[in-house]
Structure formats: C-alpha cells, structure tokens
Design a protein around this motif. Structure first.
Motif, PDB file in Angstrom:
ATOM      1  N   ALA A 293      24.477  20.335 -26.368  1.00 27.46           N
ATOM      2  CA  ALA A 293      23.507  20.119 -25.295  1.00 27.46           C
ATOM      3  C   ALA A 293      23.837  21.083 -24.167  1.00 27.46           C
TER       4      ALA A 293
ATOM      5  N   VAL B 109      19.946  25.837 -25.775  1.00 31.13           N
ATOM      6  CA  VAL B 109      19.637  24.404 -25.775  1.00 31.13           C
ATOM      7  C   VAL B 109      19.667  23.947 -24.324  1.00 31.13           C
TER       8      VAL B 109
ATOM      9  N   GLU C 178      17.189  21.546 -21.215  1.00 28.56           N
ATOM     10  CA  GLU C 178      15.978  20.841 -20.812  1.00 28.56           C
ATOM     11  C   GLU C 178      15.066  21.805 -20.062  1.00 28.56           C
TER      12      GLU C 178
ATOM     13  N   ARG D  13      16.386  20.119 -27.009  1.00 25.48           N
ATOM     14  CA  ARG D  13      17.455  19.309 -27.605  1.00 25.48           C
ATOM     15  C   ARG D  13      17.414  19.526 -29.108  1.00 25.48           C
TER      16      ARG D  13
ATOM     17  N   SER E  93      28.478  14.683 -30.054  1.00 25.57           N
ATOM     18  CA  SER E  93      28.573  15.561 -28.891  1.00 25.57           C
ATOM     19  C   SER E  93      29.963  16.176 -28.876  1.00 25.57           C
TER      20      SER E  93
END
Length: 357
Positions: A39, A94, A96, A133, A174
């Motif tokens: 992320a 990657v 948002e 994502r 993660s």
C-alpha cells in the motif's frame, strides 16, 4: 524509508511457467511476488528476455517518498535492479487517488522519475501503471501519454497464488504483518545477563580448548535443533548457549550447511530454530540466526522474510560480514543455485576445520 526486494526464483531447478496476459494480472500477482500486499508504494518488476522468452526477475518495492526524495529513492531501486540485467522494468504505483481529479493517476513525479532514471541506465520502462489498491476489481490505469485502463484480476484465486502456495511461500496482508512474524521479544534482562555470562566463559574455553571448544559449541546447536524438532521449548540457559555458540564463525558456517542438506527434516527444523532465535535473541547476537534464516529462505527459492531477516542482522551488527555477502548476492539477482553453492562451500570448509564433516 522502507524498501524491499525479492528475487523471483522458485525451488524447482526448472522454473514454473505461468503466463500473465495483461496488466491487471500482473498487478494481481504483486502480493505473491513480493510476499505481502503493498500500500502507498512504488513497485518495480524487472523483465528479462524478449518476445515469448520474457520472464520476470527481481521485484523491488519502496514506500512512496516525499517529493524532495523521489529521485533518490528511485535511484536506490535502480541500483538493485539494473545490475541484474533486465531488458525493461514495469512500474506500478499503489496510491489512493488525489485531488482535484480523483480518477487521474496520482504521483506522476514518481512515475516520471522511474522513466527518467531507468532510461538513463539503458533499461526501458514501457509500462507505468497506477492502482489505488491491490485488490480484485480495482481499476488500474496507465500514466500519460498512454490511457490504457482495466480491472485488477483475482489476487487470491489465480495461478500465481496457487504456485506461491505450492512453493511454500506465505503471502502476508501487509508489510507490518510481515515484520510482525519476526518481531523481537521484549527485552529480557535475565536472558541478556545469561548471554553475557556464557560469552565470558566461552572466551576462556575457546582459548584453552581450541577446535574442541568449537565442537562443543556445535553440539549445543545440534541439541537445540533436536529440541525444536521435537516440539520442546528452549529455556534461557539453552538460548544463551546457542546464541554464544553461533558467534563462532566456524560453528555458524558449519550449521549454515543444514539448509542445503538432503535431509528435508533437518533443513526444516533448522529453519524453525533460526526463526525462534531471531524472535528471542537480543542484539548483537541475533545477527547470526537472522542471516542463517535469510540463507535458508533463499535456498528454498526466496521469501519476503529474507529482507526482514537481513534488516535484523544489519541493525544488530552493521559490520556483519556474512549478511553483507548475502545482500551483495541479492543485488546481483543470484538465484537459489548460486546461494546453494556459496552455502555449501562455506559450510564444507568450516566443517572440515572442525572435523565435523
């Protein structure tokens, strides 16, 4: 700034052949190629060969850097990938979506830096992708001037996921989850005191006993491995004895050979012992089992934990020579065969000097 890289080299001598037909499949494969779901990251995938002989190489990942650090971080990634000789690199950002356009690819500065840095090094960057994502159904999109877009394929139900599981690789949710799997225990003053006392005794023992003292240290590590294989818990006294024993390079390099032993049960129990010690021991002693774990994982074909284990070794002892050698091997893109050769040579030499071969 967190960075990771992983050599893509499966255990079998003949590599698995899995075809990725479009960018959405490559993005879906990233968690299994890296070993965790990234992320807010830059992911770089090296590609070797041309036409139908193309294959994936090293995969590198870095936290998305602040604007002032973009070129420095991308250049550090290039230092890892370019020496492995790829014909091209695919970049995946990657992140948002940003403002004011929530559908435009964010962080074009990162994508542009990848193109500029790698092109200057003679490596093409034909694909620069963005995805908010890494999840099935998420929309991926190319950076300008290309305007291709599509959906990320299934991430957990795919040939790559199945191959990763078959090879025994764990894909973590993660990087935090990955790091937690080798998280050190809380400092224990009693264990620290035992290790210090064991170390003082070992200095005198090694001065007087020579190779015989090293063989006794080796016996202590062998006994600990057998205890772990039997499912028993090591006490502080055993942990301290093994910690000090592994600080003798002859002992450490001899047991390094366990990872390439034909006895799979021995190799497996050794890996479990190194994992236990990485979680239990303090610095600087933890550097020894950490690099042993990294080597064991590399021999099996690589793992996302290799980088975490090497970080533990370097943090515990920045001048640690074996961890430096392993890191250098990774930089060249060495696969399991090359690592096995280095491990066998080091282990055979040390075992011969100990008379334990």
């Amino acid at each position: 700034m967190s960075t990771d890289h992983r050599p893509l080299a499966p255990v079998p001598e003949q590599p698995l052949r899995l075809r990725l037909h479009e960018p959405g499949e490559l993005v879906a494969a990233v968690p299994h190629l890296l070993g965790f779901r990234p992320a807010e990251s830059l992911v770089l995938v090296a590609v070797h060969g041309t036409g139908r002989r193309r294959r994936l190489g090293v995969v590198a990942r870095a936290d998305l850097p602040p604007p002032d650090d973009v070129v420095t971080v991308v250049a550090a990634c290039a230092d890892r990938l370019v020496p492995t000789g790829p014909e091209e690199v695919t970049a995946i950002v990657v992140a948002e979506p940003g403002e004011p356009d929530p559908v435009a690819p964010p962080r074009p500065d990162v994508a542009d830096a990848v193109r500029d840095v790698f092109t200057a090094d003679g490596v093409a960057v034909p694909s620069r992708l963005w995805v908010p994502r890494v999840a099935a159904g998420a929309t991926w999109r190319c950076y300008p001037p290309c305007d291709c877009r599509g959906e990320v394929a299934a991430t957990d139900d795919s040939p790559v996921a199945a191959a990763s599981a078959w090879l025994g690789h764990v894909t973590y949710g993660s990087r935090d989850e990955l790091e937690a799997s080798l998280a050190p225990a809380a400092p224990d003053p009693r264990l620290r005191a035992r290790i210090d006392a064991e170390g003082r005794a070992a200095v005198l023992d090694r001065e007087l006993g020579g190779p015989a003292a090293a063989r006794r240290d080796l016996d202590a590590v062998v006994a600990a491995r057998r205890e772990v294989a039997a499912g028993r818990v090591l006490g502080d006294a055993e942990l301290a004895q093994v910690a000090v024993a592994l600080c003798d390079p002859l002992v450490r390099d001899t047991v390094l050979g366990w990872s390439v032993d034909d006895d799979e049960a021995l190799a497996s129990s050794a890996e479990r012992l190194w994992t236990l010690l990485v979680r239990a021991l303090p610095a600087p002693e933890v550097a020894e089992p950490a690099v042993l774990l990294a080597c064991a994982l590399l021999v099996r074909g690589g793992s996302a934990l290799v980088g975490v284990a090497l970080e533990r070794a370097r943090d515990a002892d920045p001048a640690h020579r074996l961890s430096g050698l392993v890191s250098a091997l990774l930089t060249t893109g060495a696969g399991p065969a090359a690592v096995r050769e280095v491990v066998r040579d080091a282990a055979a030499e040390s075992a011969a000097r100990l008379g334990a071969g």
